[in-house]
Write a protein that holds these residues in place. Structure first.
Motif, PDB file in Angstrom:
ATOM      1  N   ASP A   1       0.943  -1.182  -0.129  1.00 50.13           N
ATOM      2  CA  ASP A   1       0.104  -0.107  -0.266  1.00 50.13           C
ATOM      3  C   ASP A   1       0.969   1.178   0.038  1.00 50.13           C
ATOM      4  O   ASP A   1       1.548   1.444   1.000  1.00 50.13           O
ATOM      5  N   GLN A   2       0.972   1.890  -1.101  1.00 46.79           N
ATOM      6  CA  GLN A   2       1.689   3.363  -1.174  1.00 46.79           C
ATOM      7  C   GLN A   2       0.699   4.477  -1.026  1.00 46.79           C
ATOM      8  O   GLN A   2       1.346   5.724  -1.279  1.00 46.79           O
ATOM      9  N   GLY A   3      -0.316   4.524  -0.350  1.00 50.10           N
ATOM     10  CA  GLY A   3      -1.165   5.576  -0.397  1.00 50.10           C
ATOM     11  C   GLY A   3      -1.808   5.877  -1.551  1.00 50.10           C
ATOM     12  O   GLY A   3      -3.069   5.382  -1.536  1.00 50.10           O
ATOM     13  N   ARG A   4      -1.496   6.676  -2.633  1.00 53.46           N
ATOM     14  CA  ARG A   4      -2.127   6.606  -3.628  1.00 53.46           C
ATOM     15  C   ARG A   4      -2.287   5.474  -4.637  1.00 53.46           C
ATOM     16  O   ARG A   4      -3.217   5.576  -5.008  1.00 53.46           O
ATOM     17  N   PHE A   5      -1.307   4.550  -4.578  1.00 53.89           N
ATOM     18  CA  PHE A   5      -1.391   3.350  -5.226  1.00 53.89           C
ATOM     19  C   PHE A   5      -1.540   2.092  -4.323  1.00 53.89           C
ATOM     20  O   PHE A   5      -0.726   2.119  -3.340  1.00 53.89           O
ATOM     21  N   LYS A   6      -1.998   1.108  -4.771  1.00 55.40           N
ATOM     22  CA  LYS A   6      -1.867  -0.324  -4.113  1.00 55.40           C
ATOM     23  C   LYS A   6      -1.248  -1.022  -5.163  1.00 55.40           C
ATOM     24  O   LYS A   6      -1.559  -1.222  -6.193  1.00 55.40           O
TER      25      LYS A   6
ATOM     26  N   GLY B   1      -6.488   6.823  -5.608  1.00 62.71           N
ATOM     27  CA  GLY B   1      -7.029   8.234  -5.396  1.00 62.71           C
ATOM     28  C   GLY B   1      -8.463   8.305  -6.331  1.00 62.71           C
ATOM     29  O   GLY B   1      -8.939   7.424  -6.846  1.00 62.71           O
ATOM     30  N   LYS B   2      -8.981   9.593  -6.152  1.00 60.81           N
ATOM     31  CA  LYS B   2     -10.114   9.888  -6.816  1.00 60.81           C
ATOM     32  C   LYS B   2     -10.061  10.636  -8.382  1.00 60.81           C
ATOM     33  O   LYS B   2     -10.873  10.954  -8.960  1.00 60.81           O
ATOM     34  N   GLU B   3      -8.849  10.669  -8.871  1.00 63.31           N
ATOM     35  CA  GLU B   3      -8.478  11.338  -9.981  1.00 63.31           C
ATOM     36  C   GLU B   3      -7.396  10.521 -10.605  1.00 63.31           C
ATOM     37  O   GLU B   3      -6.859   9.796 -10.344  1.00 63.31           O
ATOM     38  N   THR B   4      -7.441  10.758 -12.167  1.00 59.25           N
ATOM     39  CA  THR B   4      -6.765   9.929 -13.092  1.00 59.25           C
ATOM     40  C   THR B   4      -5.043  10.172 -12.403  1.00 59.25           C
ATOM     41  O   THR B   4      -4.619  11.507 -12.270  1.00 59.25           O
TER      42      THR B   4
ATOM     43  N   ALA C   1       8.927   4.484  -2.858  1.00 62.95           N
ATOM     44  CA  ALA C   1       8.507   5.133  -2.003  1.00 62.95           C
ATOM     45  C   ALA C   1       6.787   5.251  -1.938  1.00 62.95           C
ATOM     46  O   ALA C   1       6.226   4.435  -2.625  1.00 62.95           O
ATOM     47  N   SER C   2       6.184   6.222  -1.015  1.00 65.42           N
ATOM     48  CA  SER C   2       4.829   6.045  -0.813  1.00 65.42           C
ATOM     49  C   SER C   2       4.258   7.537  -0.870  1.00 65.42           C
ATOM     50  O   SER C   2       5.195   8.455  -1.034  1.00 65.42           O
ATOM     51  N   PHE C   3       3.002   7.767  -0.933  1.00 61.25           N
ATOM     52  CA  PHE C   3       2.441   8.904  -0.931  1.00 61.25           C
ATOM     53  C   PHE C   3       1.326   9.337   0.299  1.00 61.25           C
ATOM     54  O   PHE C   3       0.834   8.394   0.738  1.00 61.25           O
ATOM     55  N   GLU C   4       1.216  10.601   0.779  1.00 65.49           N
ATOM     56  CA  GLU C   4       0.286  10.996   1.553  1.00 65.49           C
ATOM     57  C   GLU C   4      -0.546  12.024   0.788  1.00 65.49           C
ATOM     58  O   GLU C   4       0.052  12.977   0.138  1.00 65.49           O
TER      59      GLU C   4
ATOM     60  N   ARG D   1       1.282  13.753  -2.170  1.00 65.85           N
ATOM     61  CA  ARG D   1       2.861  14.161  -2.309  1.00 65.85           C
ATOM     62  C   ARG D   1       3.630  13.082  -1.713  1.00 65.85           C
ATOM     63  O   ARG D   1       3.225  12.117  -0.728  1.00 65.85           O
ATOM     64  N   MET D   2       4.825  12.965  -2.197  1.00 73.81           N
ATOM     65  CA  MET D   2       5.721  11.694  -1.852  1.00 73.81           C
ATOM     66  C   MET D   2       6.167  12.026  -0.281  1.00 73.81           C
ATOM     67  O   MET D   2       6.712  13.042  -0.121  1.00 73.81           O
ATOM     68  N   VAL D   3       6.196  11.078   0.373  1.00 73.99           N
ATOM     69  CA  VAL D   3       6.717  11.102   1.748  1.00 73.99           C
ATOM     70  C   VAL D   3       8.172  11.292   1.665  1.00 73.99           C
ATOM     71  O   VAL D   3       8.766  10.454   1.031  1.00 73.99           O
TER      72      VAL D   3
END
Length: 220
Positions: free
Chosen positions: A55-60, A94-97, A176-179, A192-194
């Motif tokens: 789980d990368q936040g924006r992406f799984k 996310g909710k956007e492309t 990396a992951s996103f918040e 945004r990338m952590v």
């Protein structure tokens, strides 16, 4: 350094502070300024391998495989092309492309990226490229650069194998992951990338390290 005066005229007695104590106090002070002990990048992030999901936040993301592929020549006289392909199953949470993007050339500056492949902040071994890697999503045989919200899509990141360069046995990725949060100077929320600040520069925080065995040759 001296003790506080007690109100008499006796000579002030120096108070000795062990050098180790000063070093520790100074170090803790600097750590506090940098945001605390938990902000120091983890040199040993969680380890993942073929088939596992992150789980990368924006992406799984599921790390499907790494493979060596060969593209047969289309015309007489052309040479076959060889590649290392990294295969993922990516769900845009996310909710956007979102964009597929490409992996960063250097880890410095990667923190500003918001694409999927931008989160592959380090690939080892380093594969020398003439034009850089190529990344794309593929669905029902159609290639695109987009990841639609809530949809799981196959993503391929392709590296050229130049000349007679051998394919590596394994490929290791720092991911990396996103918040979802406001920016430092921008109050609007975005993915945004952590990242961690080190010496006035920002570096992505490595969420996981993935090691993929490279499978043998197949047709591209």
């Amino acid at each position: 350094m001296t003790e506080p005066s007690s109100g008499d005229d006796s000579p002030r007695r120096p108070v000795l502070v062990p050098a180790v104590g000063l070093v520790l106090a100074t170090g803790l002070g600097i750590t506090a300024l940098l945001g605390g002990l938990n902000e120091v990048p983890d040199p040993n992030p969680p380890q993942y391998t073929n088939g596992q999901e992150l789980d990368q936040g924006r992406f799984k993301t599921q790390f499907v495989e790494a493979r060596e592929s060969v593209q047969k020549p289309r015309f007489t006289g052309d040479e076959a092309k060889r590649f290392i392909e990294l295969v993922f199953k990516v769900t845009n949470q996310g909710k956007e492309t979102a964009r597929v993007g490409i992996p960063p050339a250097k880890i410095e500056g990667a923190f500003a990226l918001d694409s999927f492949a931008g989160s592959l902040v380090k690939v080892s071994p380093s594969l020398k490229q003439q034009y850089g890697p190529y990344a794309y999503a593929v669905s029902k045989g159609v290639q695109s650069e987009q990841l639609q919200p809530g949809v799981t899509t196959t993503v391929i990141v392709r590296y050229d194998l130049l000349g007679d360069a051998p394919a590596p046995e394994k490929v290791t990725l720092d991911v990396a992951s996103f918040e979802w949060k406001p920016g430092f100077n921008d109050p609007s929320f975005a993915w945004r990338m952590v990242s961690d600040e080190v010496d006035d520069a920002f570096f992505p925080e490595v969420k996981a390290r993935i090691t993929l065995d490279v499978k043998g040759q197949g047709s591209a």
